[in-house]
Design an enzyme around this catalytic site. Structure first.
Site, PDB file in Angstrom:
ATOM      1  N   LEU A  39      44.299  43.835  35.944  1.00 23.00           N
ATOM      2  CA  LEU A  39      44.621  44.378  37.218  1.00 23.00           C
ATOM      3  C   LEU A  39      43.019  44.166  38.106  1.00 23.00           C
ATOM      4  CD1 LEU A  39      45.636  48.020  36.660  1.00 23.00           C
ATOM      5  CD2 LEU A  39      47.086  46.366  36.580  1.00 23.00           C
ATOM      6  N   ASP A  63      40.316  42.891  29.671  1.00 18.73           N
ATOM      7  CA  ASP A  63      40.357  41.730  30.298  1.00 18.73           C
ATOM      8  C   ASP A  63      39.650  40.473  28.928  1.00 18.73           C
ATOM      9  OD1 ASP A  63      38.376  39.406  31.191  1.00 18.73           O
ATOM     10  OD2 ASP A  63      36.499  40.423  32.131  1.00 18.73           O
ATOM     11  N   GLU A  88      42.727  33.082  37.311  1.00 16.44           N
ATOM     12  CA  GLU A  88      42.559  34.230  39.492  1.00 16.44           C
ATOM     13  C   GLU A  88      43.092  32.195  39.254  1.00 16.44           C
ATOM     14  OE1 GLU A  88      40.735  35.945  40.681  1.00 16.44           O
ATOM     15  OE2 GLU A  88      40.470  36.826  38.904  1.00 16.44           O
ATOM     16  N   THR A 138      49.800  24.631  35.594  1.00 15.03           N
ATOM     17  CA  THR A 138      50.068  24.607  36.548  1.00 15.03           C
ATOM     18  C   THR A 138      50.774  22.831  36.938  1.00 15.03           C
ATOM     19  OG1 THR A 138      49.397  24.314  39.457  1.00 15.03           O
ATOM     20  CG2 THR A 138      47.963  23.991  37.535  1.00 15.03           C
ATOM     21  N   ASP A 139      51.747  22.569  38.024  1.00 14.38           N
ATOM     22  CA  ASP A 139      51.190  21.107  38.202  1.00 14.38           C
ATOM     23  C   ASP A 139      50.055  20.053  38.704  1.00 14.38           C
ATOM     24  OD1 ASP A 139      51.716  22.398  40.880  1.00 14.38           O
ATOM     25  OD2 ASP A 139      53.544  21.179  41.479  1.00 14.38           O
ATOM     26  N   GLU A 140      49.509  21.643  39.299  1.00 12.40           N
ATOM     27  CA  GLU A 140      48.121  21.002  40.340  1.00 12.40           C
ATOM     28  C   GLU A 140      46.918  19.737  39.605  1.00 12.40           C
ATOM     29  OE1 GLU A 140      46.268  23.769  43.055  1.00 12.40           O
ATOM     30  OE2 GLU A 140      48.247  24.510  43.565  1.00 12.40           O
ATOM     31  N   TYR A 164      39.953  25.543  40.999  1.00  9.32           N
ATOM     32  CA  TYR A 164      41.411  26.126  40.011  1.00  9.32           C
ATOM     33  C   TYR A 164      41.922  25.404  39.626  1.00  9.32           C
ATOM     34  CZ  TYR A 164      46.309  27.543  39.625  1.00  9.32           C
ATOM     35  OH  TYR A 164      47.168  27.977  39.015  1.00  9.32           O
ATOM     36  N   LYS A 168      41.788  24.928  35.272  1.00 10.59           N
ATOM     37  CA  LYS A 168      43.484  25.083  34.694  1.00 10.59           C
ATOM     38  C   LYS A 168      43.977  24.287  33.742  1.00 10.59           C
ATOM     39  CE  LYS A 168      46.452  27.354  34.773  1.00 10.59           C
ATOM     40  NZ  LYS A 168      46.427  28.664  33.783  1.00 10.59           N
TER      41      LYS A 168
HETATM   42  P1  NAD Z   1      48.052  35.971  39.952  1.00 11.82           P
HETATM   43  O1  NAD Z   1      47.603  36.126  40.654  1.00 11.82           O
HETATM   44  O2  NAD Z   1      49.778  37.130  40.802  1.00 11.82           O
HETATM   45  O3  NAD Z   1      48.600  37.480  38.209  1.00 11.82           O
HETATM   46  C1  NAD Z   1      47.260  36.422  37.594  1.00 11.82           C
HETATM   47  C2  NAD Z   1      47.894  38.635  37.036  1.00 11.82           C
HETATM   48  O4  NAD Z   1      45.999  37.478  35.921  1.00 11.82           O
HETATM   49  C3  NAD Z   1      47.068  39.657  37.471  1.00 11.82           C
HETATM   50  O5  NAD Z   1      48.181  40.345  36.915  1.00 11.82           O
HETATM   51  C4  NAD Z   1      45.284  39.386  37.561  1.00 11.82           C
HETATM   52  O6  NAD Z   1      45.056  41.273  37.233  1.00 11.82           O
HETATM   53  C5  NAD Z   1      45.903  39.551  36.340  1.00 11.82           C
HETATM   54  N1  NAD Z   1      43.888  38.924  35.217  1.00 11.82           N
HETATM   55  C6  NAD Z   1      43.210  37.846  36.307  1.00 11.82           C
HETATM   56  N2  NAD Z   1      42.043  37.933  35.596  1.00 11.82           N
HETATM   57  C7  NAD Z   1      42.357  38.190  34.313  1.00 11.82           C
HETATM   58  C8  NAD Z   1      41.214  38.640  33.549  1.00 11.82           C
HETATM   59  N3  NAD Z   1      40.422  37.938  33.218  1.00 11.82           N
HETATM   60  N4  NAD Z   1      42.290  39.418  32.217  1.00 11.82           N
HETATM   61  C9  NAD Z   1      43.113  39.883  32.426  1.00 11.82           C
HETATM   62  N5  NAD Z   1      43.928  39.584  32.933  1.00 11.82           N
HETATM   63  C10 NAD Z   1      44.242  39.373  34.397  1.00 11.82           C
HETATM   64  O7  NAD Z   1      48.925  34.732  39.574  1.00 11.82           O
HETATM   65  P2  NAD Z   1      50.433  34.327  38.955  1.00 11.82           P
HETATM   66  O8  NAD Z   1      50.855  33.387  40.463  1.00 11.82           O
HETATM   67  O9  NAD Z   1      51.868  35.680  39.321  1.00 11.82           O
HETATM   68  O10 NAD Z   1      49.968  32.976  38.398  1.00 11.82           O
HETATM   69  C11 NAD Z   1      50.214  32.974  36.877  1.00 11.82           C
HETATM   70  C12 NAD Z   1      50.489  32.443  35.989  1.00 11.82           C
HETATM   71  O11 NAD Z   1      51.092  30.992  36.547  1.00 11.82           O
HETATM   72  C13 NAD Z   1      48.685  31.556  36.387  1.00 11.82           C
HETATM   73  O12 NAD Z   1      47.963  31.072  35.195  1.00 11.82           O
HETATM   74  C14 NAD Z   1      48.825  30.388  37.237  1.00 11.82           C
HETATM   75  O13 NAD Z   1      47.688  29.385  36.961  1.00 11.82           O
HETATM   76  C15 NAD Z   1      49.977  29.877  36.471  1.00 11.82           C
HETATM   77  N6  NAD Z   1      51.011  29.346  37.941  1.00 11.82           N
HETATM   78  C16 NAD Z   1      51.127  30.124  39.289  1.00 11.82           C
HETATM   79  C17 NAD Z   1      52.015  29.322  40.021  1.00 11.82           C
HETATM   80  C18 NAD Z   1      52.071  29.672  40.633  1.00 11.82           C
HETATM   81  O14 NAD Z   1      52.639  29.588  41.987  1.00 11.82           O
HETATM   82  N7  NAD Z   1      52.051  30.850  41.709  1.00 11.82           N
HETATM   83  C19 NAD Z   1      52.851  28.253  39.417  1.00 11.82           C
HETATM   84  C20 NAD Z   1      52.681  27.472  38.479  1.00 11.82           C
HETATM   85  C21 NAD Z   1      51.715  27.701  37.828  1.00 11.82           C
HETATM   86  O1  DAU Z   2      51.385  24.339  42.417  1.00  9.83           O
HETATM   87  C1  DAU Z   2      51.537  24.990  41.943  1.00  9.83           C
HETATM   88  C2  DAU Z   2      50.146  26.390  42.564  1.00  9.83           C
HETATM   89  O2  DAU Z   2      51.186  26.695  43.569  1.00  9.83           O
HETATM   90  C3  DAU Z   2      49.866  27.492  41.589  1.00  9.83           C
HETATM   91  O3  DAU Z   2      49.125  26.496  40.219  1.00  9.83           O
HETATM   92  C4  DAU Z   2      48.436  28.229  42.420  1.00  9.83           C
HETATM   93  O4  DAU Z   2      48.713  29.351  41.944  1.00  9.83           O
HETATM   94  C5  DAU Z   2      49.855  28.313  43.920  1.00  9.83           C
HETATM   95  O5  DAU Z   2      48.811  29.583  44.237  1.00  9.83           O
HETATM   96  C6  DAU Z   2      49.997  27.372  44.170  1.00  9.83           C
HETATM   97  O6  DAU Z   2      49.216  26.705  45.473  1.00  9.83           O
HETATM   98  P1  DAU Z   2      49.361  26.112  46.421  1.00  9.83           P
HETATM   99  O7  DAU Z   2      47.336  26.108  46.550  1.00  9.83           O
HETATM  100  O8  DAU Z   2      49.932  25.422  47.034  1.00  9.83           O
HETATM  101  O9  DAU Z   2      49.836  27.341  47.340  1.00  9.83           O
HETATM  102  P2  DAU Z   2      49.488  27.887  48.487  1.00  9.83           P
HETATM  103  O10 DAU Z   2      50.581  29.108  48.487  1.00  9.83           O
HETATM  104  O11 DAU Z   2      48.023  28.888  48.472  1.00  9.83           O
HETATM  105  O12 DAU Z   2      49.495  27.297  49.894  1.00  9.83           O
HETATM  106  C7  DAU Z   2      50.705  26.556  49.694  1.00  9.83           C
HETATM  107  C8  DAU Z   2      50.762  25.535  51.164  1.00  9.83           C
HETATM  108  O13 DAU Z   2      50.385  26.394  52.141  1.00  9.83           O
HETATM  109  C9  DAU Z   2      49.450  24.740  50.992  1.00  9.83           C
HETATM  110  O14 DAU Z   2      49.552  23.408  51.222  1.00  9.83           O
HETATM  111  C10 DAU Z   2      48.366  25.404  51.649  1.00  9.83           C
HETATM  112  C11 DAU Z   2      49.531  25.932  52.432  1.00  9.83           C
HETATM  113  N1  DAU Z   2      48.894  26.681  52.784  1.00  9.83           N
HETATM  114  C12 DAU Z   2      48.387  28.455  53.224  1.00  9.83           C
HETATM  115  C13 DAU Z   2      48.448  29.283  52.926  1.00  9.83           C
HETATM  116  C14 DAU Z   2      48.190  31.042  51.894  1.00  9.83           C
HETATM  117  C15 DAU Z   2      48.659  27.091  54.954  1.00  9.83           C
HETATM  118  O15 DAU Z   2      49.218  26.322  55.280  1.00  9.83           O
HETATM  119  N2  DAU Z   2      48.647  28.496  55.252  1.00  9.83           N
HETATM  120  C16 DAU Z   2      48.296  29.437  54.477  1.00  9.83           C
HETATM  121  O16 DAU Z   2      47.456  30.560  54.956  1.00  9.83           O
END
Ligand code: NAD
Ligand code: DAU
Length: 362
Positions: A39, A63, A88, A138-140, A164, A168
């Site tokens: 959390l 954690d 994170e 992630t694709d990143e 980040y 990953k």
């Molecule tokens: P998020 O930031 O919304 O959620 C992360 C969760 O992990 C939160 O509930 C947080 O409390 C928990 N957490 C963080 N540190 C922790 C710790 N030390 N111990 C236990 N719990 C902890 O993230 P999300 O967007 O839901 O992403 C989830 C996973 O998917 C991540 O591994 C991210 O890299 C991956 N991912 C995200 C996206 C995207 O577009 N959001 C795309 C591809 C992959």
């Molecule tokens: O590709 C998968 C990833 O997508 C995940 O692994 C990450 O956890 C997730 O956060 C996301 O990363 P991005 O950096 O692509 O997402 P974000 O929503 O932060 O930004 C999307 C795009 O928008 C990026 O090109 C930055 C831009 N952006 C983002 C914010 C927050 C803006 O232009 N303005 C903004 O205020």
């Protein structure tokens, strides 16, 4: 059929909570889910209100960096599946404060691998039947593509640019090393950008929806032409489940739905959808205007374009996305519009400080 026990880490976050909803809807009482989440600012138990009383659901606040606690959870429960989301996840935060990304994403993953290995390994070094670990990535990790073409395949070399994505990538390599060294039963999925309900408004789509509804500036980084490949979050949840049940062990699968959009296109779509969805007598409707769009200083090291080739998951696993972008973005905007209290709760307190520190002098 025996009830299968899942250990889900990070289940109170955006994708984790959507995955838990998806799994209970799909399997009902045939599964048990233990959600382990620290959390952090990104974890929110409100995301799981409608499953919290489910008899097969348990929440443990912990954690993943606490190795002893992870071991204890495995010792006390016969875990069949691990789905590891906890991380994170926000690139901008990683640029300001990389340390916690290494701690959680790298060391946290190592702890979970060790706890699962200790619980699942037989004396002769083989593993108990039908135990599986899925690492959500992630694709990143693949870096950045040019504007004019190319895709990320599972064979694309890793080339992470932000703290980040580097963290990953490190966690992916740890999982790969456990598969190669110990024959540890795992899969890795690398997914593109998700969108949908319960996403914290530090990420592009919920941030823009929230700001537009309040008549606040819409901060576009750089020229607004960076491209992301968007996938509706339930389709990611479906992909994870299908890979774990139908994929080949030890393999990596990319997940993405060929939905490449420039950031600026996303913002125009959000404004159009909001105008369409908001009733005429809603006072927030007057706020919705292209004049809110404000170009700001670019993100450092900003990756230009992401695009997933999902050929392998489609061919081997039979996965297809169900929700096309046009429908998904409408559903998402409607969800935020109907969950004003959720947004109010997550943007109270620390969020204002975060917003100031990221955007005030940009
Ligand atoms: P998020 O930031 O919304 O959620 C992360 C969760 O992990 C939160 O509930 C947080 O409390 C928990 N957490 C963080 N540190 C922790 C710790 N030390 N111990 C236990 N719990 C902890 O993230 P999300 O967007 O839901 O992403 C989830 C996973 O998917 C991540 O591994 C991210 O890299 C991956 N991912 C995200 C996206 C995207 O577009 N959001 C795309 C591809 C992959
Ligand atoms: O590709 C998968 C990833 O997508 C995940 O692994 C990450 O956890 C997730 O956060 C996301 O990363 P991005 O950096 O692509 O997402 P974000 O929503 O932060 O930004 C999307 C795009 O928008 C990026 O090109 C930055 C831009 N952006 C983002 C914010 C927050 C803006 O232009 N303005 C903004 O205020």
């Amino acid at each position: 059929m025996a009830v299968r026990t899942y250990l889900v880490t990070g289940g109170a976050g955006f994708i984790g909570s959507n995955y838990i909803h998806y799994m209970f809807e799909k399997y009902g009482d045939d599964i048990r889910i233990i959600n382990v989440d620290k959390l952090t600012y990104a974890g929110n138990l409100e995301n799981l209100k409608d499953v919290e009383d489910h008899p097969n659901y348990t929440f443990i606040r912990a954690d993943v960096c606490d190795g002893e606690k992870m071991m204890e959870i495995f010792n006390e429960n016969d875990i069949d599946r691990v789905v590891h989301f906890a991380a994170e996840s926000h690139v901008d935060r990683s640029i300001k404060n990389p340390d916690v990304f290494v701690r959680t994403n790298v060391l946290g993953t190592l702890n979970l691998l060790n706890a699962a290995k200790a619980a699942w390994e037989n004396e002769d070094g083989t593993f108990k039947e039908d135990k599986k670990f899925l690492h959500v990535s992630t694709d990143e990790v693949y870096g950045s593509l040019d504007d004019d073409g190319g895709y990320f395949y599972e064979t694309t070399p890793y080339d992470p640019h932000s703290p980040y994505s580097a963290s990953k990538a490190s966690s992916d390599f740890l999982v790969k090393s456990y598969m190669d060294t110990y024959h540890f039963p795992a899969n890795i999925t690398n997914c593109s950008n998700n969108y949908g309900p319960y996403q914290f408004p530090e990420k592009l789509i919920p941030l823009m929806i929230n700001n537009a509804l309040q008549g606040k500036k819409l901060p576009v980084y750089g020229d607004g032409k960076n491209v992301r490949d968007w996938l509706y979050v339930a389709d990611h949840a479906k992909g994870i489940d299908m890979v774990q049940e139908k994929g080949r062990l030890f393999e990596t699968y990319n997940i993405g739905g060929h939905n490449e959009k420039q950031n600026i296109e996303i913002i125009y779509t959000i404004l159009d959808c909001l105008r369409e969805i908001l009733p005429d007598d809603d006072p927030r409707k007057a706020n919705i205007s292209e004049d809110l769009i404000t170009y700001v200083t670019d993100r450092k090291g900003h990756d230009r374009r992401y695009a997933i080739a999902p050929d392998k998951i489609k061919k081997e696993v039979g996965w297809e996305p169900d929700t096309m972008f046009k429908e998904g973005i409408r559903k998402t905007i409607k969800w935020y519009f109907e969950h004003e209290d959720w947004m109010k709760n997550v943007t109270s307190g620390d969020y204002q400080n975060y917003y100031e520190s990221m955007y005030a002098n940009r």
